[in-house]
Design an enzyme around this catalytic site. Structure first.
Site, mmCIF file in Angstrom:
data_model
loop_
_atom_site.group_PDB
_atom_site.id
_atom_site.type_symbol
_atom_site.label_atom_id
_atom_site.label_comp_id
_atom_site.label_asym_id
_atom_site.label_seq_id
_atom_site.Cartn_x
_atom_site.Cartn_y
_atom_site.Cartn_z
ATOM 1 C CG ASN A 1 -0.462 -0.274 2.498
ATOM 2 O OD1 ASN A 1 0.557 -0.930 2.635
ATOM 3 N ND2 ASN A 1 -1.136 0.218 3.527
ATOM 4 C CB ILE A 2 1.567 3.796 -2.217
ATOM 5 C CG1 ILE A 2 2.425 2.622 -2.705
ATOM 6 C CG2 ILE A 2 2.352 5.112 -2.301
ATOM 7 C CD1 ILE A 2 2.789 2.691 -4.185
ATOM 8 C CD GLU A 3 -1.515 4.525 4.720
ATOM 9 O OE1 GLU A 3 -1.029 5.308 5.556
ATOM 10 O OE2 GLU A 3 -2.277 3.583 5.031
ATOM 11 C CD GLU B 1 -5.473 -5.784 -1.752
ATOM 12 O OE1 GLU B 1 -4.884 -4.699 -1.566
ATOM 13 O OE2 GLU B 1 -6.287 -6.276 -0.941
ATOM 14 C CB CYS C 1 -11.069 -1.955 -0.247
ATOM 15 S SG CYS C 1 -10.358 -1.369 -1.804
ATOM 16 C CB CYS D 1 -8.778 -4.173 -4.230
ATOM 17 S SG CYS D 1 -7.569 -2.878 -3.911
HETATM 18 N N1 THU Z 1 -5.336 -1.568 2.298
HETATM 19 C C1 THU Z 1 -4.741 -2.349 1.355
HETATM 20 O O1 THU Z 1 -3.656 -2.026 0.863
HETATM 21 N N2 THU Z 1 -5.373 -3.478 0.982
HETATM 22 C C2 THU Z 1 -6.519 -3.963 1.550
HETATM 23 O O2 THU Z 1 -6.969 -5.042 1.176
HETATM 24 C C3 THU Z 1 -7.196 -3.187 2.588
HETATM 25 C C4 THU Z 1 -6.644 -1.848 2.879
HETATM 26 C C5 THU Z 1 -4.619 -0.376 2.786
HETATM 27 C C6 THU Z 1 -5.151 0.964 2.416
HETATM 28 C C7 THU Z 1 -4.580 1.827 3.545
HETATM 29 O O3 THU Z 1 -3.250 2.199 3.218
HETATM 30 C C8 THU Z 1 -4.528 0.898 4.739
HETATM 31 O O4 THU Z 1 -4.597 -0.420 4.203
HETATM 32 C C9 THU Z 1 -5.643 1.103 5.755
HETATM 33 O O5 THU Z 1 -6.868 1.162 5.122
#
Ligand code: THU
Length: 133
Positions: A44-46, A57, A88, A91
């Site tokens: 994940n990249i926030e 994903e 989510c 995805c």
């Molecule tokens: N996130 C994912 O990367 N994949 C998932 O299946 C659920 C959520 C990330 C998004 C965000 O950076 C963090 O998890 C919290 O929501």
């Protein structure tokens, strides 16, 4: 779980280490297996503008597609969730686009694993057929 899927889960755990999650501190890793036997990973990249966050994903899918791969057979995802990570809705839609039959290995850090498919996670998905294609 067969050995290929175990290996895929291990790759997802490796990818999780690269997560950029300074806001949620919820690091997610994904590993995508193609029909050609290649593995593409994502984390994940926030962003300070929270809504721009990209899930692990989708990063893995983008990496594979950019490399010319679209035939996906399985994806492993791991996160520090209380139970197996639940991808989510956005995805789920992205995964179904490429292969509703794609196997999903969803895990947490306590070794809990759920095996399912992309299509099973998104019944009634909007698809090319809905566009009349
Ligand atoms: N996130 C994912 O990367 N994949 C998932 O299946 C659920 C959520 C990330 C998004 C965000 O950076 C963090 O998890 C919290 O929501």
């Amino acid at each position: 779980m067969n050995r290929d899927l175990e290996t895929l889960l291990k790759a997802a755990r490796e990818a999780q280490r690269q997560a950029y999650a300074p806001y949620s501190h919820f690091a997610v890793g994904a590993a995508l297996l193609t029909a050609s036997g290649k593995v593409f990973t994502g984390c994940n990249i926030e962003n300070a503008s929270y809504g721009l966050t990209i899930c692990a994903e989708r990063v893995a899918v983008g990496s594979a597609v950019a490399a010319g791969e679209r035939d996906f057979v399985a994806m492993a995802v791991v996160a520090p969730s209380p139970g197996p990570i639940s991808p989510c809705g956005a995805c789920r839609q992205i995964l179904v686009e490429f292969n509703p039959g794609m196997r999903l290995i969803l895990a947490n850090l306590d070794g809990e694993v759920l095996e399912t498919t992309a299509g099973d996670l998104l019944p009634g998905a909007f698809t090319a057929r809905d566009l009349g294609l």
